[in-house]
Motif scaffolding. Structure first.
Motif, PDB file in Angstrom:
ATOM      1  N   LEU A  59     -30.955  41.488  33.272  1.00  0.00           N
ATOM      2  CA  LEU A  59     -30.953  40.903  34.615  1.00  0.00           C
ATOM      3  C   LEU A  59     -29.661  41.262  35.346  1.00  0.00           C
ATOM      4  N   ALA A  60     -28.539  41.189  34.633  1.00  0.00           N
ATOM      5  CA  ALA A  60     -27.258  41.549  35.235  1.00  0.00           C
ATOM      6  C   ALA A  60     -27.221  43.022  35.609  1.00  0.00           C
ATOM      7  N   GLU A  73     -23.327  43.565  35.954  1.00  0.00           N
ATOM      8  CA  GLU A  73     -22.886  43.632  34.560  1.00  0.00           C
ATOM      9  C   GLU A  73     -21.379  43.829  34.408  1.00  0.00           C
ATOM     10  N   THR A  74     -20.719  44.400  35.422  1.00  0.00           N
ATOM     11  CA  THR A  74     -19.261  44.584  35.335  1.00  0.00           C
ATOM     12  C   THR A  74     -18.503  43.616  36.245  1.00  0.00           C
ATOM     13  N   GLY A  75     -19.231  42.658  36.803  1.00  0.00           N
ATOM     14  CA  GLY A  75     -18.596  41.753  37.767  1.00  0.00           C
ATOM     15  C   GLY A  75     -18.283  40.376  37.230  1.00  0.00           C
ATOM     16  N   SER A 106     -13.268  40.157  28.899  1.00  0.00           N
ATOM     17  CA  SER A 106     -14.553  40.071  28.205  1.00  0.00           C
ATOM     18  C   SER A 106     -15.594  40.988  28.852  1.00  0.00           C
ATOM     19  N   SER A 107     -16.361  41.694  28.023  1.00  0.00           N
ATOM     20  CA  SER A 107     -17.524  42.425  28.497  1.00  0.00           C
ATOM     21  C   SER A 107     -18.649  41.434  28.741  1.00  0.00           C
ATOM     22  N   LEU A 108     -19.743  41.903  29.345  1.00  0.00           N
ATOM     23  CA  LEU A 108     -20.894  41.023  29.575  1.00  0.00           C
ATOM     24  C   LEU A 108     -21.416  40.477  28.250  1.00  0.00           C
ATOM     25  N   ARG A 109     -21.544  41.352  27.271  1.00  0.00           N
ATOM     26  CA  ARG A 109     -22.055  40.923  25.957  1.00  0.00           C
ATOM     27  C   ARG A 109     -21.136  39.869  25.341  1.00  0.00           C
TER      28      ARG A 109
END
Length: 323
Positions: free
Chosen positions: A61-62, A68-70, A37-40
């Motif tokens: 915020l991420a 954002e990639t973690g 899954s991506s953040l979105r």
């Protein structure tokens, strides 16, 4: 310009927002982030589960926190009072919740499946599937799952697939079986690992006593070598199936089925239960013994005999109350 505006917002009101409690549909609230899954996508999955969060602000915020990639896949549980900052920290640290399921040695696949079907933390993708359909979904080169799943306590992400858990148990059994087969005692009367697995399942059902397993295996191995009938009650019971009422009668021992080792020579056609590691080891490393008979002493242990006369005396002593 929009990014700069949002950055400015986050430095002021945005910072305040990032430390305010999120609204949850229920508390505690469980949700699952699927692998890849991506953040979105993760945010969408949380929203669908009942986390009321502003997607653009959480994504920003991420990004600012280089998170954002973690985001890590898995099952999560959050409670009322959690903030966006705390939520992102939980997701990037991978603080997942886990379910637990113990699959018991000596149980049949039918018993295992009943336990799987009742477990509240699994995604029940096997419901409505036949055993053959499950095998096909897993891509296994077997005809049935009896004996093919390794008994153990399995930890898993909540709401992960029961198919995935069955696959893990199948891989574990194959690894254990291959390892024991590679180090097996020479000269055993098994053509392949399938026959060794059948024997291990019989040993599993015949005794739960650690000290007796290798001797029980030796009895059956010696019987195979001599061309004697195995004459083991658990195989007969398995062949009776659901019609078995808890009492094994003389009629049952005389009624032929593919699993009746009183009427048919050799090993039955397939395992009769899920053997544990100790029974696998016993089947492939039987004790050095000439015994071809055994009888329960009544205290969980067994008396082993080399001749029919010795066995009859043991039966009289332990089963008939003789002296």
């Amino acid at each position: 310009m929009l990014l700069l505006l949002l950055l400015g917002t986050l430095t002021g009101a945005g910072w305040w927002w990032s430390n305010q409690a999120l609204s949850l549909r229920s508390s505690p609230l469980d949700f699952r982030i699927t692998p890849g899954s991506s953040l979105r996508s993760a945010i969408a999955q949380m929203q669908e589960a009942g986390v009321s969060v502003e997607p653009t602000l959480l994504a920003l915020l991420a990004r600012i926190n280089k998170q954002e990639t973690g985001i890590k896949a898995g099952s999560y549980s959050i409670s009322q009072g959690i903030t966006p900052t705390q939520l992102l920290g939980k997701l990037t640290r991978g603080e997942v919740t886990q379910g637990e399921l113990t699959l018991v040695e000596g149980w049949t696949f039918k018993q295992w499946r009943a336990r799987l079907d009742k477990h509240p933390d699994l995604d029940h993708q096997t419901r409505g599937l036949t055993e053959n359909q499950i095998i096909e979904r897993l891509g296994l080169a077997v005809t049935q799952l009896e004996g093919r799943l390794f008994p153990d306590t399995y930890l898993f992400d909540k709401q992960s697939s029961d198919l995935e858990l069955i696959a893990r148990a199948a891989r574990a059994m194959q690894r254990k079986l291959d390892s024991e087969w590679a180090g097996r005692t020479s000269g055993l009367p098994y053509k392949n690992t399938d026959e060794a697995l059948v024997m291990a399942s019989i040993v599993e059902k015949e005794t739960g006593r650690e000290a007796d397993r290798s001797l029980v295996a030796a009895v059956f191995v010696n019987r195979l070598r001599k061309g004697m009938l195995l004459q083991t009650d658990p195989t007969v019971i398995y062949g009776i199936g659901e019609a078995f009422d808890g009492n094994l009668r003389k009629h049952d021992l005389q009624t032929d089925t593919p699993y009746n080792t009183y009427t048919r020579a050799g090993l039955p056609p397939s395992p009769i239960a899920m053997p544990g590691l100790a029974s696998l080891h016993a089947a492939l490393h039987p004790a050095a013994s000439e015994a071809v008979y055994f009888v329960a002493r009544g205290d969980g242990s067994s008396e082993f005999s080399r001749t029919l006369d010795e066995h009859n005396r043991a039966v009289n002593k332990y089963q008939r109350g003789g002296k």
